[in-house]
Design a protein around this motif. Structure first.
Motif, PDB file in Angstrom:
ATOM      1  N   TRP A  21       3.265   8.627 -11.358  1.00 55.81           N
ATOM      2  CA  TRP A  21       2.323   8.263 -12.525  1.00 55.81           C
ATOM      3  C   TRP A  21       1.627   9.845 -12.863  1.00 55.81           C
ATOM      4  CZ3 TRP A  21       1.216   5.466 -16.328  1.00 55.81           C
ATOM      5  CH2 TRP A  21      -0.136   5.377 -17.121  1.00 55.81           C
ATOM      6  N   CYS A  22       1.273  10.254 -11.806  1.00 57.31           N
ATOM      7  CA  CYS A  22       0.673  11.853 -11.804  1.00 57.31           C
ATOM      8  C   CYS A  22       1.445  12.853 -12.321  1.00 57.31           C
ATOM      9  CB  CYS A  22       0.145  12.099 -10.545  1.00 57.31           C
ATOM     10  SG  CYS A  22      -1.288  10.957 -10.023  1.00 57.31           S
ATOM     11  N   HIS A  23       2.813  12.775 -12.031  1.00 64.85           N
ATOM     12  CA  HIS A  23       3.524  13.851 -12.605  1.00 64.85           C
ATOM     13  C   HIS A  23       4.769  13.414 -13.725  1.00 64.85           C
ATOM     14  CE1 HIS A  23       2.032  15.081  -8.476  1.00 64.85           C
ATOM     15  NE2 HIS A  23       2.184  16.410  -9.111  1.00 64.85           N
ATOM     16  N   ARG A  33       2.697   1.749  -3.260  1.00 65.57           N
ATOM     17  CA  ARG A  33       1.663   2.397  -4.222  1.00 65.57           C
ATOM     18  C   ARG A  33       1.530   3.892  -4.024  1.00 65.57           C
ATOM     19  NH1 ARG A  33      -4.227   0.491  -4.629  1.00 65.57           N
ATOM     20  NH2 ARG A  33      -4.459   1.830  -6.879  1.00 65.57           N
ATOM     21  N   ALA A  34       1.413   4.053  -2.971  1.00 69.60           N
ATOM     22  CA  ALA A  34       0.963   5.550  -2.613  1.00 69.60           C
ATOM     23  C   ALA A  34       2.397   6.499  -3.019  1.00 69.60           C
ATOM     24  CB  ALA A  34       0.859   5.862  -1.057  1.00 69.60           C
ATOM     25  N   SER A  49       2.944   6.383  -7.009  1.00 70.30           N
ATOM     26  CA  SER A  49       1.911   6.661  -7.744  1.00 70.30           C
ATOM     27  C   SER A  49       2.116   8.265  -7.915  1.00 70.30           C
ATOM     28  CB  SER A  49       0.390   6.739  -6.783  1.00 70.30           C
ATOM     29  OG  SER A  49       0.544   7.672  -5.820  1.00 70.30           O
ATOM     30  N   HIS A  50       2.950   8.969  -7.398  1.00 73.47           N
ATOM     31  CA  HIS A  50       3.492  10.278  -7.673  1.00 73.47           C
ATOM     32  C   HIS A  50       4.031  10.418  -9.003  1.00 73.47           C
ATOM     33  CE1 HIS A  50       5.714  14.187  -7.290  1.00 73.47           C
ATOM     34  NE2 HIS A  50       6.613  13.473  -7.934  1.00 73.47           N
ATOM     35  N   LEU A  96       0.763  -1.194  -0.073  1.00 71.23           N
ATOM     36  CA  LEU A  96      -0.137   0.129   0.220  1.00 71.23           C
ATOM     37  C   LEU A  96       0.791   1.148   0.040  1.00 71.23           C
ATOM     38  CD1 LEU A  96      -2.983  -0.749   2.593  1.00 71.23           C
ATOM     39  CD2 LEU A  96      -3.078   0.068   0.247  1.00 71.23           C
ATOM     40  N   VAL A  97       1.898   1.293   0.819  1.00 68.43           N
ATOM     41  CA  VAL A  97       2.803   2.423   1.058  1.00 68.43           C
ATOM     42  C   VAL A  97       3.573   2.608  -0.325  1.00 68.43           C
ATOM     43  CG1 VAL A  97       4.631   3.322   2.292  1.00 68.43           C
ATOM     44  CG2 VAL A  97       2.774   2.014   3.490  1.00 68.43           C
ATOM     45  N   ILE A 105       3.766  13.021   5.232  1.00 68.04           N
ATOM     46  CA  ILE A 105       3.076  13.391   6.312  1.00 68.04           C
ATOM     47  C   ILE A 105       1.828  12.732   6.583  1.00 68.04           C
ATOM     48  CG2 ILE A 105       1.866  15.461   7.491  1.00 68.04           C
ATOM     49  CD1 ILE A 105       3.936  17.229   5.910  1.00 68.04           C
ATOM     50  N   ASN A 106       0.925  12.522   5.688  1.00 63.61           N
ATOM     51  CA  ASN A 106      -0.272  11.693   5.493  1.00 63.61           C
ATOM     52  C   ASN A 106      -0.023  10.333   5.992  1.00 63.61           C
ATOM     53  OD1 ASN A 106      -2.929  12.509   4.979  1.00 63.61           O
ATOM     54  ND2 ASN A 106      -2.438  13.001   2.895  1.00 63.61           N
ATOM     55  N   LEU A 107       0.984   9.881   5.389  1.00 65.26           N
ATOM     56  CA  LEU A 107       1.030   8.227   5.719  1.00 65.26           C
ATOM     57  C   LEU A 107       1.719   8.282   7.217  1.00 65.26           C
ATOM     58  CD1 LEU A 107       3.140   7.316   2.534  1.00 65.26           C
ATOM     59  CD2 LEU A 107       0.867   6.655   3.302  1.00 65.26           C
ATOM     60  N   THR A 166       2.187  13.819   1.020  1.00 68.49           N
ATOM     61  CA  THR A 166       1.984  12.212   1.221  1.00 68.49           C
ATOM     62  C   THR A 166       2.630  11.653   2.279  1.00 68.49           C
ATOM     63  OG1 THR A 166       1.620  12.291  -1.067  1.00 68.49           O
ATOM     64  CG2 THR A 166       2.136  10.132  -0.427  1.00 68.49           C
TER      65      THR A 166
END
Lengths: 219, 828
Positions: B17-19, B10-11, B14-15, B7-8, B276-278, B274
């Motif tokens: 993929w988006c940038h 992937r998170a 994923s950056h 999960l981590v 911080i979120n995690l 991200t």
């Protein structure tokens, strides 16, 4: 559920130390929801950070359930947050590069308490059914906060800590979101401690306390 | 644990993929760095493999050679006598050169296959269909390496036409290059082809010491036993060139890693929420670090795979040039067919992993270790600048301490690396100083100027890494460019003087007495310079003692690097007058430790004799020592000398001089291909020279491209980061032209500062390359040619690159600003 004893915390500043809490005591029962009121800079967010183990106390003890936060290591704190806590912030704190559905599932998957039925229920109640394949930046702020709420409740945490969860929304959205949020927290059986400066928002919860000069007073 | 880790990861990933721009630049940095580095590694490895193959060449692998003392060759009868005496390790070798119809020289090597010791010819490598009998009986077979056959457009069984109309034996094309670029044939075929009756030399396989002594005692008077050092020499001589290339590839890798560092810096900035979120969701630091390590591993594998593939392609493009250089400089043959080596891939992976750990894992680790979630960017930036400056001072001190101990190419390149990186780390402080100076120098400055400077401060953190990469690339470009220009200049001067004759004739068959008879040659010949030589070893290095005509035009104008009398002319006059004085090449000074006025004791046929060193002459590119004495003195002291040919200056008054000279040379026993005209020599030499530096120029250009990409990556990242801010400016009424001006001006200021720093640094780099590195590596130097024109030209190119990247940024800004503006007013 939450017990704070003799809590002290100060911040070092060039002009001298600022005492935020001095011998602060507080108790909260399981399933209760409490609004933490106070002016800007009164220490509401600091208190939430200390409870979540994101910052260290100078003195005193904090218990979340059976866990004594103040003596736990970084790794133990992370595990405790993952299993028993949820945090909801004014800034939503969604993972911008994951889709809405992945954001909602994230913490539940992390602590392996994913409940597909409950997920459907949450999504429907929060009105996110058509938004699941989108990225957070494609949603309005109100919708983003709903995603954050869904994520915080899907694993049914023991304690939800919310810091001005509606601070970024307009009045109408704030009322809608808050109403949903308080109901869903109750349904999940979680406790809620919410920092806010709005008495209107505080009215949605069981009781309110006021933080002033490092002390807590009942309202 | 595995589910959480997935999960981590992937998170975290994923950056990318988006940038996608950031992903692209990260990949470009990795691929460019790894590609250039691995290209050079592949080339170096290929070269070393070829040297190993060269060691197994016919004759080279022999421990000893038997040659005739007067270079007239070894009589077949002597060979048979020695074989009958029991020396089965001996085998005959004939070497010669023929010219193709197009005038290309082709080397011939021949032996008696049946006399070869079994370990010297890898029979398994020979095509099983080879008919051995065909090889040893007319019309014979010419065994041609595949690469040479390609160059000569030869197919199996075709016969190469020669300049004199004859044909080579039918070709037998072999895929491996055991005989380098030489054509191997039977000794009888070579005798026929080269009009020879004696052997070039005898080669000796493995032999016991007592047998060696017996052989020595049996040798006829005219033959001598010489120990073979050729394979050792080749590795030693080429090592500096390979170190040089490795250093350049490391610089390219460093510039590539700068891009990676830049891309990662922005990806970290974006992913900060991200992380911080995690952490807020209960992801432990250890789990985050594990995911970061896996991310590092992921990029290292992608970067290595793509980089090595690109490196192979670059290697393919550069290897022919390098092969030509090595052949012309050291007579070394390098196979141009690249092969994969697991070793290179593993090394590339290792170095990529190290680079990524520095650029990605370490900054992430630092970020994750921070307890405070608050960001204090401006303070961090200043502290970071100060840290870099302190590190730069440490590097400068290290280089000053290292300078007196420069002894080899490796320490030289270490010094260059220290200096270059210290300058790079100084740069952010210099850029800050420039902004400060501009700010102070415009006291009542208009608002726009104040805004411009303040925007410069906000761009500095994002641009500093790209500026460092750009400055390094510009410095390398100027430094290496000056080196090449100086070399070209010196080489052309050298050609003017040393290769000033109209025709060079080299053949052992020529009757020079007849050719140069004044009565017969006066019509076409103005001057001639017969050269003779003796090969010996001095200070463990091959040395040529040349007997020259001291009155010949090339000797009269010999360019001296150091001289003992008042002037070069007086020194040359002294040398002409004194038979016991000699001139030696620079290599003998720098590598052999000779000083002006030193005496050299040489072993002559008449016993040891001392000669005094009067001067050192430039001898570009020669890996060996060379001593110049008069021809008469060499004839007197070394009766076993051999001819190195003759240089002919034709009579300029006679229009038919060339034709007459050719006729005279043929009449004296020379055949076409034995002589070469000055025009051909110059063309050939300059071609060789240009090919020698092809790889350097290519590496230089590629490094500049990589630096330009770094700049573009930074500008686009800044754009992405500051888009909401730019939207606010527009909302306040700032025009697009003003906005572009505010963004572009600080960048131009930074580039100018980087360029200004690169100029003196480039000069320092070239000075060190010419006067230190060249000397410790090759033993020769040259006058440094420093001009501002290349610096201006580079400035112009950089300006174009900056304008192009700014235009691209401007285009992106125009495209994306409407969305950013729309988001400004959005509340819900």
């Amino acid at each position: 559920m939450l017990s704070i004893r003799q809590l002290s915390k100060s911040f070092r500043q060039p002009e001298g130390d600022i005492q935020v809490f001095d011998q602060l005591d507080f108790n909260m029962n399981p399933g209760a929801s409490v609004a933490l009121l106070g002016e800007s800079g009164s220490g509401k967010s600091t208190l939430l950070h200390l409870i979540a183990g994101l910052d260290r106390v100078d003195g005193g003890e904090i218990y979340v359930g059976d866990y004594q936060i103040t003596v736990m290591s970084e790794a133990e704190l992370a595990e405790m947050r993952r299993q028993h806590l949820s945090l909801v912030f004014q800034q939503f704190h969604l993972i911008s590069t994951l889709k809405v559905i992945d954001n909602i599932r994230f913490q539940a998957a992390l602590c392996q308490r994913y409940d597909a039925d409950y997920e459907i229920l949450l999504i429907e109640r929060l009105g996110l059914t058509t938004q699941l394949k989108k990225y957070p930046y494609q949603l309005s702020r109100g919708q983003q906060q709903r995603v954050a709420i869904a994520r915080s409740l899907l694993h049914k945490p023991a304690l939800v800590l919310a810091d001005e969860p509606t601070g970024n929304l307009d009045e109408q959205s704030s009322l809608e979101v808050m109403s949903l949020f308080s109901e869903l927290v109750k349904d999940a059986g979680s406790s809620l401690l919410m920092a806010t400066h709005s008495r209107d928002m505080a009215a949605f919860l069981d009781r309110a306390i006021h933080l002033h000069n490092g002390k807590l007073d009942a309202c | 644990m595995h589910a959480s880790l997935y999960l981590v990861i992937r998170a975290v990933l994923s950056h990318y993929w988006c940038h996608r721009w950031q992903t692209l630049f990260l990949l470009v940095g990795l691929v460019a760095g790894v590609g250039l580095w691995s290209a050079v590694q592949i080339i170096n490895q290929q070269a070393r493999l070829s040297y190993a193959e060269a060691d197994s060449l016919l004759g080279v692998q022999a421990g000893y050679w038997i040659r005739s003392r007067n270079d007239t060759g070894v009589e077949v009868a002597d060979y048979i006598h020695l074989r009958r005496a029991g020396f089965r390790q001996l085998f005959p070798v004939v070497e010669g050169e023929v010219s193709t119809q197009r005038g290309e020289p082709v080397s011939i090597i021949a032996t008696d296959l049946f006399a070869l010791p079994s370990n010297l010819l890898d029979v398994d490598k020979i095509d099983p269909a080879t008919v051995w009998l065909d090889f040893v009986q007319p019309p014979y077979r010419a065994w041609i390496p595949a690469q040479l056959a390609d160059e000569l457009n030869l197919e199996k069984n075709s016969r190469l036409p020669l300049r004199d109309g004859r044909l080579l034996p039918p070709a037998l094309v072999q895929s491996h290059a055991q005989q380098g670029r030489q054509i191997l044939m039977d000794i009888a075929a070579a005798f026929e082809l080269l009009n020879m009756t004696s052997l070039s030399y005898l080669a000796l396989g493995a032999i016991k010491p007592n047998e060696l002594e017996r052989l020595q005692s049996l040798l006829p008077q005219q033959l001598e036993l010489i120990e073979n050092h050729q394979h050792l020499d080749l590795q030693q001589l080429t090592e500096s060139l390979h170190t040089h290339l490795s250093a350049m590839s490391l610089l390219s890798f460093a510039v590539g890693i700068f891009i990676v560092f830049n891309a990662v810096r922005f990806s970290l900035w974006y992913r900060r929420p991200t992380f911080i979120n995690l952490r807020l969701m209960g992801v432990s630091t250890r789990l985050l670090m594990t995911s970061v390590l896996i991310e590092t591993l992921f990029w290292s594998i992608i970067g290595t795979t793509a980089g090595v593939l690109v490196g192979m392609q670059i290697g393919k493009l550069l290897l022919p040039g390098l092969s030509a250089s090595l052949h012309s400089l050291y007579d070394a043959t390098v196979n141009t067919q690249l092969i994969w080596q697991l070793d290179t891939i593993l090394k590339a992976w290792g170095i990529t992993l190290l680079g990524l750990c520095w650029a990605l894992a370490w900054p992430l680790y630092r970020q994750l270790k921070q307890h405070s979630l608050a960001s204090r960017v401006s303070e961090d930036e200043k502290q970071s600048r100060q840290r870099l400056t302190r590190a730069a001072v440490v590097l400068v001190v290290c280089s000053v301490l290292l300078y007196p101990y420069l002894q080899d190419a490796l320490s030289g390149f270490l010094l260059l690396g220290l200096l270059l990186f210290s300058a790079a780390w100084f740069l952010p402080s210099l850029l800050a100083l420039a902004l400060q100076t501009i700010s102070c120098s415009i006291p009542d400055h208009p608002f726009i100027a104040r805004w411009l400077v303040s925007d410069g401060w906000s761009q500095l953190p994002a641009l500093r890494t790209a500026m460092m990469a750009l400055m390094l690339a510009m410095t390398a470009n100027l430094g290496v460019g000056t080196l090449v220009d100086s070399f070209r200049n010196a080489f052309v001067d050298w050609l003017e003087v040393r290769q000033s004759a109209d025709i060079y004739l080299r053949s052992s068959r020529v009757d020079f007495g007849r050719l140069l008879d004044p009565q017969q040659s006066s019509a076409w010949l103005q001057h001639s310079h017969r050269r003779i030589g003796v090969t010996t070893r001095w200070q463990f290095r091959q040395t040529l003692i040349r007997g020259v005509d001291k009155q010949a035009p090339d000797s009269l104008n010999l360019p001296l690097a150091q001289w003992s009398a008042d002037s070069p002319a007086k020194t040359l006059a002294l040398w002409r007058a004194d038979a016991n004085s000699l001139l030696v090449n620079e290599q003998s000074h720098y590598l052999g430790g000779l000083q002006l006025g030193d005496k050299i004791d040489l072993e002559t046929a008449n016993g040891p004799k001392s000669y005094r060193v009067l001067g050192f002459f430039y001898d570009y590119g020669n890996p060996y020592f060379q001593f110049y004495l008069s021809r008469e003195e060499v004839v007197r002291q070394w009766p076993q000398h051999y001819s190195r040919g003759v240089a002919l200056w034709l009579n300029p008054q006679n229009e038919n001089a060339v034709l007459l000279a050719e006729a005279a040379m043929r009449a004296a026993g020379a055949s076409a291909g034995d002589w070469i005209s000055q025009l051909q020599v110059r063309k050939l030499s300059l071609n060789i020279f240009e090919r020698t530096f092809t790889i350097t120029a290519a590496m230089n250009a590629l490094t500049m491209i990589v630096a330009a990409i770094a700049l573009l990556a930074s500008l686009l990242a800044i754009l992405q980061e500051r888009l909401p801010q730019f939207a606010q400016w527009r909302a306040l009424g700032v025009r697009s032209r003003e906005q572009f001006f505010i963004i572009a001006c600080p960048i131009l200021i930074f580039v100018t500062v980087a360029w200004l720093l690169a100029i003196p640094l480039g000069a320092l780099l070239s000075w060190l390359l010419i006067h230190k590195l060249n000397i410790v590596s090759f033993g020769w130097s040259m006058p440094m040619l420093w001009e501002m024109a290349p610096a201006w030209r580079l400035g112009g190119i950089i300006l174009l690159v900056v304008c192009a990247t700014l235009a691209m940024t401007g285009w992106q800004l125009r495209r994306r600003l409407p969305d950013a503006l729309a988001q400004l007013g959005e509340m819900d």
